[in-house]
Design an enzyme around this catalytic site. Structure first.
Site, PDB file in Angstrom:
ATOM      1  N   PHE A 306      13.260 107.988 130.277  1.00 34.22           N
ATOM      2  CA  PHE A 306      14.704 108.191 130.344  1.00 34.22           C
ATOM      3  C   PHE A 306      15.286 107.217 131.370  1.00 34.22           C
ATOM      4  O   PHE A 306      14.847 107.174 132.510  1.00 34.22           O
ATOM      5  CB  PHE A 306      14.972 109.650 130.734  1.00 34.22           C
ATOM      6  CG  PHE A 306      16.433 110.035 130.865  1.00 34.22           C
ATOM      7  CD1 PHE A 306      17.455 109.257 130.349  1.00 34.22           C
ATOM      8  CD2 PHE A 306      16.786 111.213 131.509  1.00 34.22           C
ATOM      9  CE1 PHE A 306      18.782 109.625 130.472  1.00 34.22           C
ATOM     10  CE2 PHE A 306      18.105 111.607 131.640  1.00 34.22           C
ATOM     11  CZ  PHE A 306      19.109 110.808 131.119  1.00 34.22           C
ATOM     12  N   CYS A 307      16.262 106.411 130.940  1.00 30.58           N
ATOM     13  CA  CYS A 307      16.961 105.460 131.814  1.00 30.58           C
ATOM     14  C   CYS A 307      15.942 104.508 132.441  1.00 30.58           C
ATOM     15  O   CYS A 307      15.131 103.916 131.727  1.00 30.58           O
ATOM     16  CB  CYS A 307      17.783 106.223 132.847  1.00 30.58           C
ATOM     17  SG  CYS A 307      18.901 105.165 133.822  1.00 30.58           S
ATOM     18  N   VAL A 308      15.947 104.349 133.770  1.00 30.41           N
ATOM     19  CA  VAL A 308      14.989 103.433 134.396  1.00 30.41           C
ATOM     20  C   VAL A 308      13.564 103.928 134.203  1.00 30.41           C
ATOM     21  O   VAL A 308      12.609 103.139 134.238  1.00 30.41           O
ATOM     22  CB  VAL A 308      15.325 103.228 135.891  1.00 30.41           C
ATOM     23  CG1 VAL A 308      15.102 104.484 136.696  1.00 30.41           C
ATOM     24  CG2 VAL A 308      14.494 102.093 136.490  1.00 30.41           C
ATOM     25  N   GLY A 310      12.466 104.832 131.399  1.00 33.11           N
ATOM     26  CA  GLY A 310      12.092 104.157 130.168  1.00 33.11           C
ATOM     27  C   GLY A 310      11.707 102.707 130.407  1.00 33.11           C
ATOM     28  O   GLY A 310      10.784 102.178 129.773  1.00 33.11           O
ATOM     29  N   LEU A 334      15.273 106.961 126.041  1.00 33.61           N
ATOM     30  CA  LEU A 334      16.635 107.497 126.092  1.00 33.61           C
ATOM     31  C   LEU A 334      17.468 106.663 127.055  1.00 33.61           C
ATOM     32  O   LEU A 334      17.088 106.480 128.215  1.00 33.61           O
ATOM     33  CB  LEU A 334      16.623 108.954 126.549  1.00 33.61           C
ATOM     34  CG  LEU A 334      15.703 109.938 125.818  1.00 33.61           C
ATOM     35  CD1 LEU A 334      15.933 111.357 126.344  1.00 33.61           C
ATOM     36  CD2 LEU A 334      15.914 109.877 124.314  1.00 33.61           C
TER      37      LEU A 334
END
Length: 577
Positions: A306-308, A310, A334
């Site tokens: 998720f975000c960083v 990811g 995401l």
């Protein structure tokens, strides 16, 4: 009271007692329009300092149009015709029914609109224009009449209604926030990590100095053979994925029959100020993958970022691929950036000068304070995350309501300086991660195209941190020769609210289109809009790559990985402030 706090308090009180700075707008504006367009304009002066110019003909046209609209306002004022406006900041009848306040808003909105037109007329590079646009918008938002007691009729009515109690309460809350160093967005006393947020039952089964690994207790009698490893962002805490039972993505995955592991990043202090990006890859994501493999005795697992988080887990999988190791049965990303060509408004904070300054101060050790990161993100949406609370908390003396998502938003984390500086330079500034083999991480060349796994990519349509088109760009980086292994889903709302959209509430909507296109807008033009949450789409994807169903494990951990402590663990309890 400290000297700084006393000074801020004094300045605020002086502002409260000053005459309305907009009271004489009719006389000043009708007599002199140089405040916006003249040579002594502070805005035009700022543009010149930045090396930006405006075509004189365009400037003249804007000035003429401004004078026409100003003249119309003046005529309406003389005939007692109240102006109409629909800005949500001024929705209360108090703004519309009282002439002083109605015209106050009208001139503010007129000035704001033409300042925006001035900005768009600037002749300069897009990079500079974006910075100018951002700076001017900050000025416009801060100057709103709603932000000052002297010009806010709602706050004034509250003051009279409460016989001064609202003002006293507002000052008290302001002083408390000054001590904390941040604006209170929610009733923080209403939440406690492990008590009513981050409550899904589980155990910490591994830890090193960088993270704790949580394994959650199954909620079904049978589970998919392949486990799910969730890697959240290291900015803020992991429990955005496990707020409360009704909006917990962790719990939802458990209910779908998955064995869920989750990385809980450390909140670094000065003893960890030397951690690098390589550490987050090798000692973080790769170590987590290997531990999950050993505990579950499964070579393949579903990997989630998720975000960083990811960005981190994708880099880790590329490093492993270069070593000949492909542990991912599937990859979920995401609101994640792999291609940093389009970073939205965050781009205003990244240039060679700013990155070099960070490298000089933090690149060889130190901490990027979570408070500074939080302030940066708040500045991206100042009306929602700053001025809204100035008005309610301070001017009206209202206590902010309890809201779990905003409690999480205020629970910021520090970042190690070397890691933060590497991330800024090689991704946001130079956009090197997308280029096969350009970067060396943990001793390996990074080539994201070598990740051998089906990918589920999610973007939020109103995301101001990861524009959805930037999230979509990952579709051309991953599986470049097997695009049919990639799936993109677009959700409504923003960076966080779009992700945390529980299936049980059946809110908002999302878009799907199985046929990917090089152009994200073309993809959207042919996408099917569906009501409700995108979570079931993700659940189907996970099930397809989760392997056969097996009996749920009777207990968490394995030999050598016994329970260290109950979830949520110690690391998530450490606050940056």
């Amino acid at each position: 009271m400290s000297e700084n706090t006393q000074a801020m308090y004094t300045n605020w009180m002086q502002q409260l007692l000053q005459h309305n700075p907009w009271n004489e707008w009719m006389q000043k504006q009708s007599a002199n329009t140089s405040n916006l367009f003249g040579a002594d304009s502070s805005i035009l002066g700022m543009l010149k300092e930045l090396g930006a110019e405006i075509d004189p003909q365009v400037l003249g046209r804007l000035q003429s149009e401004y004078l026409v609209e100003l003249g119309q306002l003046w005529q309406d004022f003389l005939t007692s015709k109240l102006p109409e406006f629909s800005d949500r900041r001024f929705a209360s009848n108090d703004w519309h029914q009282q002439a002083t306040h109605a015209y106050n808003v009208a001139i503010y909105l007129l000035n704001a609109r033409f300042l925006g037109l001035l900005t768009e007329a600037v002749q300069t590079t897009e990079k500079k224009k974006q910075k100018i646009r951002f700076a001017v918008q900050q000025i416009i938002d801060a100057a709103s009449p709603a932000n000052f007691l002297a010009t806010n009729p709602e706050a004034q009515a509250k003051l009279i209604e409460t016989k001064g109690e609202s003002l006293m309460q507002g000052i008290t809350q302001m002083l408390e926030d000054l001590k904390k160093g941040r604006i209170s967005l929610t009733d923080e006393a209403a939440f406690q990590v492990g008590k009513n947020v981050a409550t899904t039952e589980g155990s910490v089964v591994f830890e090193n100095r960088l993270f704790q690994l949580i394994q959650y207790k199954p909620l079904t009698k049978t589970v998919h053979q392949r486990p799910l490893l969730m890697v959240p962002p290291c900015i803020n805490k992991y429990y955005i994925l496990d707020l409360q039972p009704e909006n917990s993505l962790v719990r939802y995955a458990l209910e779908q029959g998955h064995t869920v592991f989750l990385v809980s990043w450390v909140n670094p202090d000065l003893s960890l100020a030397d951690l690098t990006w390589d550490d987050y890859i090798e000692l973080g994501a790769i170590q987590a993958i290997e531990v999950v493999q050993r505990i579950t005795k499964q070579d393949k697992l579903n990997v989630f970022g998720f975000c960083v988080g990811g960005t981190i887990v994708s880099t880790a999988l590329a490093v492993l691929a270069n070593r000949g190791n492909h542990p991912a049965s599937s990859l979920t990303l995401l609101t994640t950036l792999l291609d940093f060509s389009n970073t939205g408004v965050l781009d205003v904070f990244v240039d060679e000068l700013q990155v070099s300054m960070r490298e000089q101060t933090l690149g060889h050790g130190g901490l990027m304070p979570g408070r500074d990161l939080a302030s940066t993100f708040s500045s991206l949406r100042p009306n929602d995350l700053v001025w809204n609370y100035v008005q309610s908390n301070y001017l009206k003396g209202q206590k902010p309501p309890a809201f779990d998502l905003l409690y999480w938003n205020s629970d910021s984390t520090n970042l190690p300086g070397p890691m933060f500086c590497w991330y800024l330079r090689h991704t946001y500034l130079e956009n090197s991660l997308r280029v096969p083999g350009k970067l060396q991480v943990a001793g390996s060349a990074v080539d994201l195209s070598k990740i051998d796994a089906p990918v589920f990519i999610y973007g939020s349509r109103e995301d101001h941190i990861v524009p959805w088109q930037a999230a979509y760009a990952s579709c051309s980086i991953l599986n470049p020769k097997k695009s049919n292994r990639n799936r993109f889903v677009l959700g409504a709302s923003g960076h966080i609210a779009g992700v945390i959209n529980p299936a049980s509430k059946n809110k908002r909507n999302y878009w799907i289109n199985e046929k990917l296109d090089a152009n994200p807008q073309t993809w959207l033009d042919h996408a099917e809009e569906r009501p409700g949450s995108w979570w079931p789409e993700w659940a189907t994807f996970l099930a397809d790559h989760g392997g056969k169903m097996i009996k749920a494990p009777a207990k968490v951990g394995a030999v050598g990985y016994s329970e260290i402590e109950h979830a949520p663990g110690r690391y998530v309890q450490v606050r940056a402030d």
